[in-house]
Design a protein around this motif. Structure first.
Motif, PDB file in Angstrom:
ATOM      1  N   PRO A   1      41.178 -43.195 -58.603  1.00 10.44           N
ATOM      2  CA  PRO A   1      40.659 -44.418 -57.999  1.00 10.44           C
ATOM      3  C   PRO A   1      41.374 -44.745 -56.696  1.00 10.44           C
ATOM      4  O   PRO A   1      42.575 -44.516 -56.545  1.00 10.44           O
ATOM      5  N   TRP A   2      40.611 -45.274 -55.757  1.00 11.04           N
ATOM      6  CA  TRP A   2      41.162 -45.648 -54.463  1.00 11.04           C
ATOM      7  C   TRP A   2      41.452 -47.132 -54.466  1.00 11.04           C
ATOM      8  O   TRP A   2      40.596 -47.956 -54.806  1.00 11.04           O
ATOM      9  N   ARG A   3      42.663 -47.485 -54.105  1.00 11.73           N
ATOM     10  CA  ARG A   3      43.052 -48.894 -54.062  1.00 11.73           C
ATOM     11  C   ARG A   3      43.800 -49.162 -52.766  1.00 11.73           C
ATOM     12  O   ARG A   3      44.721 -48.425 -52.418  1.00 11.73           O
ATOM     13  N   ALA A   4      43.421 -50.216 -52.087  1.00 19.17           N
ATOM     14  CA  ALA A   4      44.118 -50.612 -50.862  1.00 19.17           C
ATOM     15  C   ALA A   4      45.311 -51.481 -51.230  1.00 19.17           C
ATOM     16  O   ALA A   4      45.360 -52.676 -50.951  1.00 19.17           O
ATOM     17  N   ASP A   5      46.302 -50.860 -51.863  1.00 19.70           N
ATOM     18  CA  ASP A   5      47.474 -51.608 -52.303  1.00 19.70           C
ATOM     19  C   ASP A   5      48.697 -51.220 -51.483  1.00 19.70           C
ATOM     20  O   ASP A   5      48.639 -50.344 -50.607  1.00 19.70           O
ATOM     21  N   LEU A   6      49.807 -51.855 -51.760  1.00 25.35           N
ATOM     22  CA  LEU A   6      51.022 -51.618 -50.992  1.00 25.35           C
ATOM     23  C   LEU A   6      51.546 -50.203 -51.201  1.00 25.35           C
ATOM     24  O   LEU A   6      52.080 -49.587 -50.273  1.00 25.35           O
ATOM     25  N   ARG A   7      51.385 -49.663 -52.387  1.00 27.26           N
ATOM     26  CA  ARG A   7      51.849 -48.299 -52.658  1.00 27.26           C
ATOM     27  C   ARG A   7      51.127 -47.299 -51.760  1.00 27.26           C
ATOM     28  O   ARG A   7      51.738 -46.403 -51.198  1.00 27.26           O
ATOM     29  N   ARG A   8      49.817 -47.483 -51.626  1.00 25.63           N
ATOM     30  CA  ARG A   8      49.051 -46.600 -50.738  1.00 25.63           C
ATOM     31  C   ARG A   8      49.547 -46.717 -49.302  1.00 25.63           C
ATOM     32  O   ARG A   8      49.722 -45.722 -48.601  1.00 25.63           O
ATOM     33  N   SER A   9      49.759 -47.936 -48.830  1.00 21.77           N
ATOM     34  CA  SER A   9      50.222 -48.131 -47.456  1.00 21.77           C
ATOM     35  C   SER A   9      51.566 -47.448 -47.229  1.00 21.77           C
ATOM     36  O   SER A   9      51.765 -46.769 -46.217  1.00 21.77           O
ATOM     37  N   ARG A  10      52.474 -47.607 -48.154  1.00 20.79           N
ATOM     38  CA  ARG A  10      53.786 -46.976 -48.029  1.00 20.79           C
ATOM     39  C   ARG A  10      53.667 -45.460 -47.980  1.00 20.79           C
ATOM     40  O   ARG A  10      54.349 -44.792 -47.199  1.00 20.79           O
ATOM     41  N   ARG A  11      52.777 -44.912 -48.808  1.00 16.63           N
ATOM     42  CA  ARG A  11      52.600 -43.462 -48.845  1.00 16.63           C
ATOM     43  C   ARG A  11      52.048 -42.949 -47.513  1.00 16.63           C
ATOM     44  O   ARG A  11      52.532 -41.954 -46.963  1.00 16.63           O
ATOM     45  N   LEU A  12      51.054 -43.639 -46.975  1.00 18.78           N
ATOM     46  CA  LEU A  12      50.470 -43.206 -45.704  1.00 18.78           C
ATOM     47  C   LEU A  12      51.472 -43.306 -44.561  1.00 18.78           C
ATOM     48  O   LEU A  12      51.576 -42.408 -43.723  1.00 18.78           O
ATOM     49  N   PHE A  13      52.229 -44.393 -44.503  1.00 21.97           N
ATOM     50  CA  PHE A  13      53.206 -44.554 -43.427  1.00 21.97           C
ATOM     51  C   PHE A  13      54.319 -43.521 -43.550  1.00 21.97           C
ATOM     52  O   PHE A  13      54.839 -43.020 -42.552  1.00 21.97           O
ATOM     53  N   SER A  14      54.690 -43.172 -44.781  1.00 20.80           N
ATOM     54  CA  SER A  14      55.694 -42.134 -44.986  1.00 20.80           C
ATOM     55  C   SER A  14      55.194 -40.786 -44.492  1.00 20.80           C
ATOM     56  O   SER A  14      55.902 -40.046 -43.800  1.00 20.80           O
ATOM     57  N   ASP A  15      53.952 -40.465 -44.816  1.00 20.06           N
ATOM     58  CA  ASP A  15      53.375 -39.202 -44.357  1.00 20.06           C
ATOM     59  C   ASP A  15      53.212 -39.185 -42.844  1.00 20.06           C
ATOM     60  O   ASP A  15      53.344 -38.136 -42.204  1.00 20.06           O
ATOM     61  N   PHE A  16      52.930 -40.350 -42.272  1.00 23.24           N
ATOM     62  CA  PHE A  16      52.713 -40.398 -40.830  1.00 23.24           C
ATOM     63  C   PHE A  16      53.957 -40.013 -40.043  1.00 23.24           C
ATOM     64  O   PHE A  16      53.869 -39.501 -38.930  1.00 23.24           O
ATOM     65  N   ARG A  17      55.123 -40.220 -40.604  1.00 25.24           N
ATOM     66  CA  ARG A  17      56.360 -39.905 -39.895  1.00 25.24           C
ATOM     67  C   ARG A  17      56.478 -38.417 -39.573  1.00 25.24           C
ATOM     68  O   ARG A  17      57.228 -38.031 -38.680  1.00 25.24           O
ATOM     69  N   VAL A  18      55.740 -37.573 -40.288  1.00 21.10           N
ATOM     70  CA  VAL A  18      55.808 -36.129 -40.034  1.00 21.10           C
ATOM     71  C   VAL A  18      54.505 -35.625 -39.403  1.00 21.10           C
ATOM     72  O   VAL A  18      54.221 -34.437 -39.448  1.00 21.10           O
ATOM     73  N   GLU A  19      53.740 -36.539 -38.804  1.00 27.06           N
ATOM     74  CA  GLU A  19      52.457 -36.151 -38.206  1.00 27.06           C
ATOM     75  C   GLU A  19      52.625 -35.048 -37.165  1.00 27.06           C
ATOM     76  O   GLU A  19      51.809 -34.116 -37.091  1.00 27.06           O
ATOM     77  N   GLN A  20      53.687 -35.105 -36.365  1.00 26.40           N
ATOM     78  CA  GLN A  20      53.909 -34.106 -35.331  1.00 26.40           C
ATOM     79  C   GLN A  20      54.491 -32.817 -35.898  1.00 26.40           C
ATOM     80  O   GLN A  20      54.125 -31.722 -35.476  1.00 26.40           O
ATOM     81  N   THR A  21      55.420 -32.929 -36.844  1.00 29.64           N
ATOM     82  CA  THR A  21      56.128 -31.745 -37.359  1.00 29.64           C
ATOM     83  C   THR A  21      55.421 -31.081 -38.533  1.00 29.64           C
ATOM     84  O   THR A  21      55.574 -29.876 -38.750  1.00 29.64           O
ATOM     85  N   ASP A  22      54.662 -31.838 -39.302  1.00 31.00           N
ATOM     86  CA  ASP A  22      53.964 -31.285 -40.464  1.00 31.00           C
ATOM     87  C   ASP A  22      52.572 -31.910 -40.550  1.00 31.00           C
ATOM     88  O   ASP A  22      52.273 -32.698 -41.449  1.00 31.00           O
ATOM     89  N   PRO A  23      51.683 -31.554 -39.591  1.00 28.74           N
ATOM     90  CA  PRO A  23      50.362 -32.195 -39.558  1.00 28.74           C
ATOM     91  C   PRO A  23      49.541 -31.968 -40.815  1.00 28.74           C
ATOM     92  O   PRO A  23      48.738 -32.826 -41.190  1.00 28.74           O
TER      93      PRO A  23
END
Length: 252
Positions: A13-35
């Motif tokens: 299930p997809w939920r627009a919750d804080l856990r999802r936001s944290r996960r996306l922002f964490s992944d975004f930190r490696v957008e350049q090094t690990d696209p």
């Protein structure tokens, strides 16, 4: 109040919750090094989010600015027939080859007939074209009546508005571009005034209100938790706290 899309996949299930936001922002930190990590996660998240607006099984979709294929894999696995368009051959071949169903073209002049697809999708592309709302209108043109256009872009005054030149873009895009070139000995990938333009939340909200090509389903901060969706009604604050704005329109 913008609604939260209802999940359609019971197993994930997809939920627009804080856990999802944290996960996306964490992944975004490696957008350049690990696209692959970031774009793979974003693609899976997009499938969940879009499933709340239409059934992806059997849907024909066009990804405007699709890039090397991370979104192709996720949407195809969800049952969609996937087409991609990009103007940058280098981006399209980022995974080694250009996949079938890929078109080289201009997002502001989509080489597709009216009403060609059930879903027209664009993720983090609008800020890279000089006439973004022409591209948005082109996306709605090629979407069949009753289909959905999902338009998402990076807000200029958000923390990543200058892309790799951030946070210096807050002092001006041209200045941030020059600073990057001095420090790194080469131009940034996203060149202010050429391949990166100032695009605000205010502009997106204004376009959504004045366009007459479809019914606006949502104008929301894409990566934020649902409880913060009301930010789009607060001028000034919404510019700083909206990393990415998503505009969802059902075509007429």
């Amino acid at each position: 109040m913008p609604r939260q899309p209802a999940p359609s996949r019971a197993s994930a299930p997809w939920r627009a919750d804080l856990r999802r936001s944290r996960r996306l922002f964490s992944d975004f930190r490696v957008e350049q090094t690990d696209p692959a990590r970031f774009y793979g996660a974003l693609a899976e998240d997009s499938v969940g989010q879009l499933s709340g607006y239409l059934d992806l099984r059997g849907a024909t979709m066009l990804d405007v600015g699709g890039g090397p294929g991370y979104f192709r894999d996720a949407f195809t696995a969800a049952g969609a027939t996937y087409w991609a368009l990009d103007a940058d051959v280098g981006e399209l071949s980022g995974q080694g080859s250009i996949a079938n169903g890929t078109v080289i073209g201009d997002g502001m002049r989509l080489p597709f007939r009216d009403g060609a697809v059930d879903l027209c999708y664009s993720s983090n592309v609008l800020e890279h074209v000089p006439d973004p709302w022409r591209m948005a209108e082109e996306m709605l043109r090629v979407t069949r009546p009753g289909g959905v256009a999902f338009i998402s872009y990076t807000s200029w005054y958000g923390p990543w508005g200058g892309h790799e030149t951030a946070p210096w873009h807050f002092l001006g895009g041209a200045r941030a571009r020059r600073r990057y070139a001095r420090r790194h000995g080469h131009e940034p990938k996203n060149k202010y005034g050429e391949s990166l333009f100032e695009l605000t939340v205010k502009q997106g909200v204004h376009w959504a209100r004045r366009q007459q090509l479809g019914e606006v389903l949502d104008v929301i901060p894409r990566y934020n938790p649902r409880w913060s969706y009301a930010l789009t009604r607060s001028p000034g604050l919404r510019e700083l706290l909206t990393w990415n704005l998503a505009i969802v329109v059902r075509a007429r």
